[in-house]
Design an enzyme around this catalytic site. Structure first.
Site, PDB file in Angstrom:
ATOM      1  N   ARG A  65      35.451  32.591   9.713  1.00  0.00           N
ATOM      2  CA  ARG A  65      34.280  33.223   8.682  1.00  0.00           C
ATOM      3  C   ARG A  65      34.656  34.884   8.494  1.00  0.00           C
ATOM      4  O   ARG A  65      34.379  35.381   9.212  1.00  0.00           O
ATOM      5  CB  ARG A  65      32.928  33.090   9.746  1.00  0.00           C
ATOM      6  CG  ARG A  65      32.743  31.540   9.840  1.00  0.00           C
ATOM      7  CD  ARG A  65      31.366  31.280  10.737  1.00  0.00           C
ATOM      8  NE  ARG A  65      30.345  31.768   9.609  1.00  0.00           N
ATOM      9  CZ  ARG A  65      28.856  31.634  10.379  1.00  0.00           C
ATOM     10  NH1 ARG A  65      28.772  31.288  11.322  1.00  0.00           N
ATOM     11  NH2 ARG A  65      27.915  32.015   9.565  1.00  0.00           N
TER      12      ARG A  65
ATOM     13  N   ASP B 258      23.539  24.265   6.058  1.00  0.00           N
ATOM     14  CA  ASP B 258      22.941  24.112   7.398  1.00  0.00           C
ATOM     15  C   ASP B 258      22.407  22.811   7.446  1.00  0.00           C
ATOM     16  O   ASP B 258      21.822  22.350   8.459  1.00  0.00           O
ATOM     17  CB  ASP B 258      22.320  25.268   7.547  1.00  0.00           C
ATOM     18  CG  ASP B 258      22.814  26.508   7.788  1.00  0.00           C
ATOM     19  OD1 ASP B 258      23.906  26.469   8.142  1.00  0.00           O
ATOM     20  OD2 ASP B 258      22.354  27.707   8.152  1.00  0.00           O
TER      21      ASP B 258
ATOM     22  N   CYS C  89      34.637  31.152  15.305  1.00  0.00           N
ATOM     23  CA  CYS C  89      33.502  30.692  15.219  1.00  0.00           C
ATOM     24  C   CYS C  89      33.828  29.040  15.489  1.00  0.00           C
ATOM     25  O   CYS C  89      34.868  28.826  15.120  1.00  0.00           O
ATOM     26  CB  CYS C  89      32.783  30.845  13.814  1.00  0.00           C
ATOM     27  SG  CYS C  89      31.652  29.551  13.156  1.00  0.00           S
TER      28      CYS C  89
ATOM     29  N   LYS D  75      14.854  31.822  11.631  1.00  0.00           N
ATOM     30  CA  LYS D  75      15.844  32.630  12.399  1.00  0.00           C
ATOM     31  C   LYS D  75      16.400  33.488  11.527  1.00  0.00           C
ATOM     32  O   LYS D  75      16.735  34.683  11.662  1.00  0.00           O
ATOM     33  CB  LYS D  75      16.873  31.659  13.149  1.00  0.00           C
ATOM     34  CG  LYS D  75      18.301  32.491  13.672  1.00  0.00           C
ATOM     35  CD  LYS D  75      18.871  31.474  14.561  1.00  0.00           C
ATOM     36  CE  LYS D  75      19.879  30.673  13.927  1.00  0.00           C
ATOM     37  NZ  LYS D  75      20.825  31.321  13.123  1.00  0.00           N
ATOM     38  N   ASN D  76      17.188  32.715  10.463  1.00  0.00           N
ATOM     39  CA  ASN D  76      18.186  33.661   9.197  1.00  0.00           C
ATOM     40  C   ASN D  76      17.306  34.506   8.587  1.00  0.00           C
ATOM     41  O   ASN D  76      17.834  35.481   8.014  1.00  0.00           O
ATOM     42  CB  ASN D  76      18.653  32.436   8.565  1.00  0.00           C
ATOM     43  CG  ASN D  76      20.025  31.674   9.283  1.00  0.00           C
ATOM     44  OD1 ASN D  76      20.161  31.921  10.452  1.00  0.00           O
ATOM     45  ND2 ASN D  76      20.612  30.782   8.689  1.00  0.00           N
TER      46      ASN D  76
ATOM     47  N   ARG E 234      19.796  28.318  20.485  1.00  0.00           N
ATOM     48  CA  ARG E 234      19.925  29.460  19.425  1.00  0.00           C
ATOM     49  C   ARG E 234      19.208  29.244  18.102  1.00  0.00           C
ATOM     50  O   ARG E 234      18.684  30.418  17.438  1.00  0.00           O
ATOM     51  CB  ARG E 234      21.434  29.487  18.980  1.00  0.00           C
ATOM     52  CG  ARG E 234      22.436  29.857  20.160  1.00  0.00           C
ATOM     53  CD  ARG E 234      23.748  29.990  19.638  1.00  0.00           C
ATOM     54  NE  ARG E 234      23.570  30.713  18.120  1.00  0.00           N
ATOM     55  CZ  ARG E 234      24.328  30.152  17.231  1.00  0.00           C
ATOM     56  NH1 ARG E 234      25.256  29.443  17.179  1.00  0.00           N
ATOM     57  NH2 ARG E 234      24.095  30.946  15.981  1.00  0.00           N
TER      58      ARG E 234
HETATM   59  C1  UD1 Z   1      24.467  32.383   6.491  1.00  0.00           C
HETATM   60  C2  UD1 Z   1      23.713  31.679   7.558  1.00  0.00           C
HETATM   61  C3  UD1 Z   1      24.307  30.380   7.932  1.00  0.00           C
HETATM   62  C4  UD1 Z   1      24.837  29.677   6.880  1.00  0.00           C
HETATM   63  C5  UD1 Z   1      25.683  30.447   5.635  1.00  0.00           C
HETATM   64  C6  UD1 Z   1      25.829  29.727   4.461  1.00  0.00           C
HETATM   65  C7  UD1 Z   1      22.721  33.437   8.800  1.00  0.00           C
HETATM   66  C8  UD1 Z   1      22.644  34.332  10.234  1.00  0.00           C
HETATM   67  N1  UD1 Z   1      23.466  32.496   8.894  1.00  0.00           N
HETATM   68  O1  UD1 Z   1      25.726  32.911   7.103  1.00  0.00           O
HETATM   69  O2  UD1 Z   1      23.266  29.681   9.027  1.00  0.00           O
HETATM   70  O3  UD1 Z   1      25.500  28.536   7.255  1.00  0.00           O
HETATM   71  O4  UD1 Z   1      24.736  31.709   5.423  1.00  0.00           O
HETATM   72  O5  UD1 Z   1      24.367  29.550   3.638  1.00  0.00           O
HETATM   73  O6  UD1 Z   1      21.717  33.757   7.831  1.00  0.00           O
HETATM   74  N2  UD1 Z   1      32.785  34.762   2.746  1.00  0.00           N
HETATM   75  C9  UD1 Z   1      33.754  35.138   2.551  1.00  0.00           C
HETATM   76  N3  UD1 Z   1      33.722  36.641   2.884  1.00  0.00           N
HETATM   77  C10 UD1 Z   1      32.866  37.191   3.373  1.00  0.00           C
HETATM   78  C11 UD1 Z   1      31.837  36.554   3.838  1.00  0.00           C
HETATM   79  C12 UD1 Z   1      31.845  35.282   3.406  1.00  0.00           C
HETATM   80  O7  UD1 Z   1      34.847  34.797   1.939  1.00  0.00           O
HETATM   81  O8  UD1 Z   1      32.946  38.749   3.881  1.00  0.00           O
HETATM   82  C13 UD1 Z   1      32.533  33.053   2.428  1.00  0.00           C
HETATM   83  C14 UD1 Z   1      32.352  32.273   3.557  1.00  0.00           C
HETATM   84  O9  UD1 Z   1      33.713  32.064   4.316  1.00  0.00           O
HETATM   85  C15 UD1 Z   1      31.615  31.123   2.957  1.00  0.00           C
HETATM   86  C16 UD1 Z   1      30.609  31.830   1.952  1.00  0.00           C
HETATM   87  O10 UD1 Z   1      31.231  33.004   1.805  1.00  0.00           O
HETATM   88  O11 UD1 Z   1      32.603  30.163   2.178  1.00  0.00           O
HETATM   89  C17 UD1 Z   1      29.210  31.819   2.355  1.00  0.00           C
HETATM   90  O12 UD1 Z   1      29.187  32.578   3.638  1.00  0.00           O
HETATM   91  P1  UD1 Z   1      27.881  33.550   4.150  1.00  0.00           P
HETATM   92  O13 UD1 Z   1      26.786  33.163   2.962  1.00  0.00           O
HETATM   93  O14 UD1 Z   1      28.501  34.862   4.012  1.00  0.00           O
HETATM   94  O15 UD1 Z   1      27.500  32.996   5.587  1.00  0.00           O
HETATM   95  P2  UD1 Z   1      26.789  34.003   6.527  1.00  0.00           P
HETATM   96  O16 UD1 Z   1      25.962  34.877   5.867  1.00  0.00           O
HETATM   97  O17 UD1 Z   1      27.795  34.371   7.499  1.00  0.00           O
END
Ligand code: UD1
Length: 423
Positions: free
Chosen positions: A123, A309, A118, A22-23, A401
Site C-alpha cells: 500500500r 471495503d 499490510c 471509523k474512516n 479495529r
Molecule cells: C482508504 C480506507 C480503506 C479503503 C481505501 C479504498 C481509511 C483509513 N482507509 O484507504 O478502508 O479500503 O481507502 O477505498 O480511510 N495508492 C497509490 N499511491 C499512494 C496512495 C494510494 O498508488 O500514495 C493507490 C493504492 O494502492 C490503491 C488506491 O491508490 O490502489 C486507493 O488507495 P487509497 O484510497 O489511498 O486507500 P487508503 O486511503 O489507504
C-alpha cells in the site's frame, strides 16, 4: 486474542444501529491538530483504531479525552510541541500517516514513521509524499522516517494530480494545504463521503475549500482556524455490511438505523439487483431478504463505484446466490485472503488474478476459519451466521479495529455469537 463461536443458521430480524464512521473520524482527528483551539468530534466509534490514533496524537503534546460511552472526542492541540509520529504507533495503523499532512500544516515540520506492509499487499504512500512536495515541502527519508520541512515554516500550496485517486493522499494534501500561504488545487481527488465530511468540518473551522465531492478540490490557505464542533458521519461500510448480512438468510427482515442511505454510491443499485426488498428512509434502510438471491457481479472502483471495503462481504453473499458471479477488486488486487476460508466452509469460489469466481448456492457447514484483515474477518462471521453448526472465527481482533460491539449488535437481532478468549 479472542475468537467468535457462531451458531447458525440464524435470520436477522429487528432494528440495528450503525455507529459513527471509523474512516471519516480519523481525518477529522488529524484536522483538529491544525488549530490551537480545542475541538469536539461527536459520534466517534469506540474502536481500537480510534484509540491508536489518540495515542499517536498524544505523543505530540496534544491533549485527547475520549468519552467512549458518549462517543465524544475532545482534542486540544494548544500545547503541540513535538511534531512526530513514532514507528511503534504508526505500524499499528496506516492512517497514522495523516500526521504527516497535519503536522506539516500546523508546525511546518514533521517526522513521521513510514507505515509498514499490510495484510493485503503493498500500500504505497508515494502520492502523499509527491503531493506534499508539490505544495512546497522538502522531504527525505531517514532510518524509516519521513522527514518533512516547509521552507520558511509554511507550505506554499500548489497543484497536484492524483493518479490513481487516493483517499489517504487527498486527506494528507488537504491537511497540508489549509494553512498554506497560497492556493492548492488537487486534481483527480477522492470524492468519498469521508473526504466530503472532512472538508465540511474544516470549512466550519474557517478553512476556504471548494469542490469537495468533485474530482477537483481547491483550497485557499488561511492564517487562522477555529476549533471544530462536528458530528461525524455514520459508517457506510458498516451499513453495507449489515445490509448484506440481512440478505443472506431468506427469513431476515432487518431495519438499519442511524445511517445515511445517500453515502453508498453504486452499491445500493447493485444490491437491489440481487432481488432484495429495500425500503429507504431518511436515516434508515429496511432490508427483506429474497427467497433466492440473484447472482450479481461487481468490480470495485473509486467512489461512487462499488467500494473495495465491501467486496469480501459481497463475495460471501454470492456463495448463497442461485448462479455464477464474479467479484473483481481493481483497487487492492490482493484483497482475497478470505477465499480459502470460505472454501473451508463449503463455498465454491475460485480465485484467478484479482477476480473471485463464485458458484452458488452452496450450503455452508461450520468449520474453524481464520481472519486476516478487517473486512475478511466480518465476512467469515457473516458466513458463519448462515452455516449449519458452530463456526469458529479465530483472531477477531481485526474486527475490533473496525466494528463496534459487533457481536452484541448482531445478537440483539437474532444472531448467536459468543466471544471466547483464545489461548
Ligand atoms: C482508504 C480506507 C480503506 C479503503 C481505501 C479504498 C481509511 C483509513 N482507509 O484507504 O478502508 O479500503 O481507502 O477505498 O480511510 N495508492 C497509490 N499511491 C499512494 C496512495 C494510494 O498508488 O500514495 C493507490 C493504492 O494502492 C490503491 C488506491 O491508490 O490502489 C486507493 O488507495 P487509497 O484510497 O489511498 O486507500 P487508503 O486511503 O489507504
Amino acid at each position: 486474542m479472542d475468537k467468535f463461536v457462531i451458531e447458525g443458521p440464524t435470520p436477522l430480524r429487528g432494528h440495528i444501529a450503525v455507529s459513527g464512521s471509523k474512516n471519516a473520524a480519523l481525518p477529522l482527528m488529524a484536522a483538529a491538530l491544525l488549530t490551537e483551539k480545542p475541538s469536539v468530534i461527536r459520534n466517534v466509534p469506540r474502536l481500537n483504531d480510534i484509540h491508536t490514533l489518540n495515542n499517536v496524537i498524544r505523543v505530540t503534546g496534544t491533549r485527547v479525552e475520549f468519552d467512549a460511552g458518549a462517543h465524544e472526542l475532545r482534542i486540544d492541540a494548544s500545547d503541540l510541541h513535538t511534531p512526530e509520529a513514532p514507528y511503534e504507533q504508526v505500524r499499528k495503523m496506516r492512517a497514522s500517516f495523516y500526521m504527516l499532512g497535519a503536522l506539516l500544516g500546523r508546525c511546518g515540520e514533521a517526522k513521521v514513521s513510514l507505515p509498514g506492509g499490510c495484510a493485503w499487499g503493498p500500500r504505497p504512500v508515494n502520492l502523499h509524499m509527491e503531493g506534499l512536495k508539490a505544495l512546497g515541502a522538502d522531504i527525505h527519508m531517514e532510518n524509516g522516517y519521513v522527514i518533512a520541512k516547509a521552507p520558511g515554516g509554511r507550505l506554499k500550496g500548489g497543484t497536484f494530480r492524483m493518479d490513481p485517486s487516493s483517499v489517504g493522499a487527498t486527506v494528507n494534501l488537504v491537511l497540508g494545504a489549509v494553512r498554506a500561504s497560497g492556493t492548492t488545487v488537487i486534481e483527480n481527488a477522492a470524492m468519498e463521503p469521508d473526504v466530503v465530511a472532512f472538508c465540511d468540518a474544516l470549512t466550519g473551522m474557517g478553512a476556504v475549500i471548494s469542490g469537495h465531492g468533485t474530482p477537483v478540490i481547491t483550497i485557499r490557505g488561511t492564517d487562522h482556524l477555529q476549533g471544530m464542533d462536528f458530528r461525524n458521519a455514520p459508517d457506510r461500510i458498516e451499513t453495507g455490511t449489515f445490509m448484506i448480512a440481512a440478505a443472506m438468510h431468506p427469513d431476515s427482515d432487518l431495519t438499519i438505523t442511524d445511517t445515511d442511505p445517500g453515502d453508498l454510491g453504486a452499491f445500493t443499485e447493485l444490491f437491489r439487483q440481487t432481488g432484495v426488498d429495500m425500503e429507504i428512509g431518511t436515516d434508515t434502510i429496511r432490508v427483506k431478504a429474497p427467497k433466492h438471491i440473484r447472482p450479481v457481479s461487481v468490480i470495485t472502483e473509486i467512489y461512487p463505484g462499488f467500494p473495495t471495503d465491501l467486496q469480501a462481504q459481497w463475495a460471501t453473499m454470492m456463495t448463497q446466490a442461485y448462479g455464477a458471479s464474479e467479484v473483481t477488486d481493481n483497487i487492492y488486487i490482493d484483497r482475497f485472503s478470505y477465499v480459502p476460508e470460505l472454501v473451508r466452509l463449503g463455498a465454491d469460489v475460485e480465485l484467478r488474478g484479482n477476480t473471485a469466481y463464485i458458484k452458488g448456492p452452496n450450503k455452508l457447514q461450520a468449520a474453524s476459519v481464520m481472519s486476516t484483515d478487517l473486512r475478511a474477518s466480518v465476512s467469515l462471521v457473516m458466513a458463519g451466521m448462515v452455516a449449519e453448526g458452530a463456526t469458529e472465527a479465530l483472531r477477531v481482533y481485526h474486527l475490533d479495529r473496525g466494528y463496534e460491539t459487533l457481536e452484541a449488535k448482531l445478537n440483539a437481532v437474532g444472531a448467536r455469537i459468543r466471544r471466547v478468549p483464545q489461548e
